[in-house]
Structure formats: structure tokens, C-alpha cells
Design an enzyme around this catalytic site. Structure first.
Site, PDB file in Angstrom:
ATOM      1  N   TYR A 136       0.545  -0.611   0.276  1.00 22.77           N
ATOM      2  CA  TYR A 136      -0.023   0.427  -0.218  1.00 22.77           C
ATOM      3  C   TYR A 136       1.194   1.059  -0.285  1.00 22.77           C
ATOM      4  O   TYR A 136       1.066   1.821   1.190  1.00 22.77           O
ATOM      5  CB  TYR A 136      -0.502   0.167   0.980  1.00 22.77           C
ATOM      6  CG  TYR A 136      -1.481   1.313   1.138  1.00 22.77           C
ATOM      7  CD1 TYR A 136      -2.481   1.607   0.385  1.00 22.77           C
ATOM      8  CD2 TYR A 136      -2.260   1.595   2.802  1.00 22.77           C
ATOM      9  CE1 TYR A 136      -3.270   2.622   0.737  1.00 22.77           C
ATOM     10  CE2 TYR A 136      -2.547   2.625   2.959  1.00 22.77           C
ATOM     11  CZ  TYR A 136      -3.657   3.768   1.585  1.00 22.77           C
ATOM     12  OH  TYR A 136      -4.339   4.772   1.923  1.00 22.77           O
ATOM     13  N   ASP A 179      -2.004  -0.821  -4.157  1.00 27.19           N
ATOM     14  CA  ASP A 179      -2.539  -0.483  -4.323  1.00 27.19           C
ATOM     15  C   ASP A 179      -1.083   1.108  -4.604  1.00 27.19           C
ATOM     16  O   ASP A 179      -0.519   1.078  -2.944  1.00 27.19           O
ATOM     17  CB  ASP A 179      -3.583   0.638  -3.093  1.00 27.19           C
ATOM     18  CG  ASP A 179      -3.631   2.198  -3.571  1.00 27.19           C
ATOM     19  OD1 ASP A 179      -3.696   2.395  -4.592  1.00 27.19           O
ATOM     20  OD2 ASP A 179      -4.658   2.597  -2.803  1.00 27.19           O
TER      21      ASP A 179
END
Length: 461
Positions: free
Chosen positions: A303, A343
Site C-alpha cells: 500500500y 494500491d
């Protein structure tokens, strides 16, 4: 003098809204001209005979190609500023190879929220949750990575069994509550009880500090020799048992290892679980990186830090995060193939942004020229965006939509969630080949502002 107006189009057309610049004459009423333009765009009226550039006949219908819309605007004395690309191309999925390994990745925007909120039950099935349904519908899923879990260490134990049949690993933020956090769920068919060779390198610390890469490399940074009988495999270094109650959820993998018994067991052995990049950087404290070491490859869930709405973390990302993370991946990839999913908080290309021509995007986190160039430079250094490698021209393939503006219904999104692999391994350079890379657009609508992505490796390449 000029002003900006927004002209809305009918239906679910590929071009949903066009922002135009309108010349204003104080002696004339501009509202009539605006209405005429609106009708032209919606196929309601024809152009005037005295227009310098009248539109062709095939532009006088309701659903107009982009070039016709531009010509209509031009014929109405308008200049197109922006064309929104919201049409989604339908992409065929590739069949699973005989020796496949499937990884899913999803930014859940709060694990507690998607599992315990009003939308948590799928189709009224109280015995299932969205994660179970996602994995069941997709089938043959080996690893599931989650981002933005927003959990603290002490809370993870309550979520150990949300995905039955999988073993959970967590990395949580120590700097802020309800912030960041990543998780990995590994299919239990690769794990058996009664042996401690499957080790969690982060045990033994209440703050989740990871063991340094010395367990993978010599002090001088050279690769260690593969263990006998496992070409390309680096032996996992056993660590002390977890002593902290606050890390109990991270110690659920103790005394488990790969199930023996088929020809692919060697490649699918899980040797270790690592957190952060060498255990020295903020991404470890913020819960941003989880690395699973398999016998013949790595899978990294990430992330990536956001640059902030006011770009207050842009310098940190460019000068600290990116170099640290990319150097870490390079070290892993030097040993054996490394796949990184998650992400990444950057939309790499114009095709990955629904309003790619908008001038304000240069100041939007994840879309700044600096972030996109840094990402492009990383790819040029020897990495491949698996989705773009397989679908170079795909339009409307987004993974994030703004919830507040209800952008998902109109597919006004960005592609921020990526699966990247070493360029040599995209096509099977070291026994691993990417067979599929996809976005599960519809599977989780209503649960998060992101859609899951997936990648399939062929281990028989």
C-alpha cells in the site's frame, strides 16, 4: 473574457461530460448559444447553414463518436478543453495454465467496515462475507492481499477466520489508529501443522519490526547460496516465538508449513513472511508492505504512501519511499522472480485516467508529473506493468472511483491498483510467466472505493 461551463450529455455515452470554453459578448445572450450547443451534442438539432465548419451527417445522432463531438463544439464556436473517457472495454480472461498461481489484491478501505457494515452480507447470505464470496466466485485463489485494513495489532485476532481455508498475516500501523495496514491470506493447502520451518520473520517484537534482509543476503549484499534440493530458494531464517500479546494475531502461522505431495510443492513452499523494507523505514511503522517468500518466487503486497491532498508528502514519497521500496524489490528480484501487487497510488498513463486532459491533475496526488515519471523510470529500470503488457490499449479499466461524487456508476475512475513483475519474468525468463492480469470491476461494488485486481502466474513456463 471567458468562463467555464459544463455541458451534460444524454445516456451512458463514452463521453459523459465535456468542459468547454465559451466566448462572451456583453451585447448578446449567451444562454441561447449554450442551449443550442447542448442540443447539438444530444442530437436534437442540426447546425446552422452559415457555420464555418458544419458537422458531417453522421454526427447528427444521439450517440456520437468523440471526433464528431469535437467538431460539433467547434461549429458552435466552442473549443473543447476536456473529453472524459468512461467507456470500459470488455477484456477476455485467459484460461488457467496447468500449474497456475493466482493472486488477488484489494484495497478494502477499512476491513471492519466491509465485514460489519450494512452491506456486509452478500445476497442475504448470513453465512458468507464479501471476501468469502469474492474468493468463491473467482476460484483457485492462492493468495489474497488486502490494503488499508485500518486495524491495530490487538484487533487482528478477531479477523483471523474471515476467510476460511486461508492463513492470515498482518502488518498494522503503529503511528496512527485507523490508518493504512496490509494483510495477506495464504491458502492453507500449502501449509501443514507440526513443523516450524514456515517462519514469520517479525516475531519477537511488540512493534512488529522485521528482521533485516541479512537473512536473505550476506553482510556485503551478495546472494546466499540456494539450499540443497531447491534451486533459487533462499533458506528461511528461523526466529524467536512471538512473546507479545499485542502481536498474537501476527503469530498465527507458527508451526505451519507447505503441504507435500504434488509436483509443484517445491515452487509453492512458503518459507517466510516479511514486513516493511529492511525493517528500518516508515512503511514498516505504517503497515504498508508484506512479503511472502515462496520456494521459487516472491509475492509482495503493498500500500504505497499517498502524497497527500496538498502534496505534503510528495517529497517524502519521491526522495524516501520510492527509492527505498524499489531498491528492496531489486534485491529480491536479483534472487528470484518478484511479483508486487497492491494500491500503488499512481495512475501511470493517460489511459489510466478518465479525464486525462484536465489541467488540474498536475496537482492531484497520484497524478502529478513527478509521481508518474518516477513510476515510469522504475518500469524502465526493468519492470513490467502486467495489465498494460497484456492489454496495452484497454480503455476505462479503472480500479478507483470517488465515492462522494458517485463516480463508479459512470466509470469516472483511475487505475491505481497494479500488478508489476520483473521484465524478464513477464514472459517466462526464469520459470515464471504471467498468463493473466485482470480487474474485477463488479465483484465488490458498494464495499470499497477500489475494485480488486488479480494476476495469474504460470509456474510451468
Amino acid at each position: 473574457m471567458s468562463k467555464l461551463k459544463r455541458i451534460k450529455l444524454k445516456g451512458r455515452d463514452p463521453v459523459e461530460i465535456v468542459k468547454v470554453r465559451d466566448t462572451i459578448d456583453n451585447s448578446n445572450n449567451n444562454d441561447a448559444e449554450e442551449e443550442r450547443t447542448r442540443q447539438l451534442l444530444n442530437g436534437g438539432v442540426e447546425g446552422k447553414e452559415d457555420d464555418k465548419n458544419p458537422p458531417p451527417d453522421d454526427c447528427k445522432r444521439q450517440l456520437l463518436p468523440d471526433d464528431c463531438k469535437r467538431q460539433l463544439l467547434s461549429s458552435s464556436k466552442q473549443v473543447t478543453e476536456l473529453v472524459l473517457q468512461t467507456e470500459r472495454d470488455l477484456l477476455a480472461r485467459n484460461p488457467l495454465p496447468e500449474k497456475s498461481f493466482k493472486v488477488l489484491s484489494w484495497n478494502v478501505n477499512g476491513l471492519n467496515g466491509i465485514l460489519n457494515g450494512k452491506a456486509a452480507q452478500i445476497n442475504g447470505n448470513k453465512g458468507s462475507n464479501v471476501l468469502q464470496q469474492l474468493v468463491q466466485d473467482e476460484g483457485n485463489v492462492d493468495v489474497v492481499f488486502l490494503q488499508e485494513t485500518k486495524l491495530q495489532d490487538a484487533k487482528c485476532a478477531a479477523f483471523e477466520d474471515v476467510l476460511p481455508g486461508y492463513v492470515a498475516h498482518w502488518s498494522c500501523s503503529k503511528t496512527k489508529k485507523g490508518y493504512a495496514g496490509v494483510a495477506a491470506f495464504v491458502h492453507e493447502k500449502y501449509v501443514k501443522r507440526g513443523n516450524s520451518s514456515y517462519s514469520d520473520a517479525n516475531k519477537g517484537s511488540s512493534r512488529g519490526k522485521q528482521a533485516k534482509l541479512a537473512s536473505f543476503f550476506t553482510a556485503k549484499g551478495k546472494e546466499t547460496q540456494p539450499t540443497k534440493g531447491g534451486e533459487g530458494r533462499i533458506a528461511a531464517k528461523k526466529t524467536a516465538a512471538c512473546k507479545s500479546a499485542s502481536m498474537a494475531s501476527s503469530c498465527s502461522i507458527k508451526d505451519k508449513e507447505i503441504e507435500d505431495g504434488d509436483s509443484s510443492a517445491e515452487a509453492l513452499q512458503v518459507l517466510s513472511v516479511r514486513r516493511g523494507c529492511d525493517g528500518e523505514d516508515d512503511e514498516d511503522e505504517e503497515g504498508r508492505v508484506l512479503t511472502l517468500e515462496f520456494g521459487s518466487f516472491w509475492v509482495v503486497g503493498v500500500y504505497v504512501t499517498n502524497s497527500g491532498m496538498k502534496l505534503e508528502r510528495l517529497e517524502y514519497r519521491l526522495k524516501h519511499w520510492n527509492p527505498s521500496f524499489q531498491a528492496y524489490l531489486a534485491r529480491l528480484n536479483a534472487v528470484k522472480p518478484a511479483l508486487v501487487v497492491g494500491d500503488m497510488n499512481v495512475a501511470p498513463e493517460g489511459l489510466d485516467v478518465y479525464n486525462a486532459g484536465a489541467k488540474h491533475l498536475a496537482k492531484v496526488p497520484g497524478l502529478t508529473p513527478e509521481e508518474r515519471e518516477a513510476h515510469a523510470a522504475w518500469l524502465r529500470a526493468g519492470w513490467k506493468d502486467t495489465f498494460r503488457a497484456l492489454h496495452p490499449d484497454a480503455r476505462g479499466a479503472y480500479t478507483y472511483w470517488n465515492v462522494k461524487t458517485r463516480a463508479r456508476a459512470e466509470n469516472k475512475g483511475l487505475r491505481l491498483d497494479l500488478a508489476v513483475i520483473g521484465a524478464a519474468d513477464m514472459d517466462g525468463g526464469r520459470g515464471v510467466r504471467v498468463r493473466d492480469s485482470f480487474i474485477l470491476h463488479e465483484a465488490t461494488i458498494g464495499f470499497s472505493d477500489h475494485a480488486p485486481i488479480g494476476v495469474v502466474l504460470d509456474l510451468g513456463a
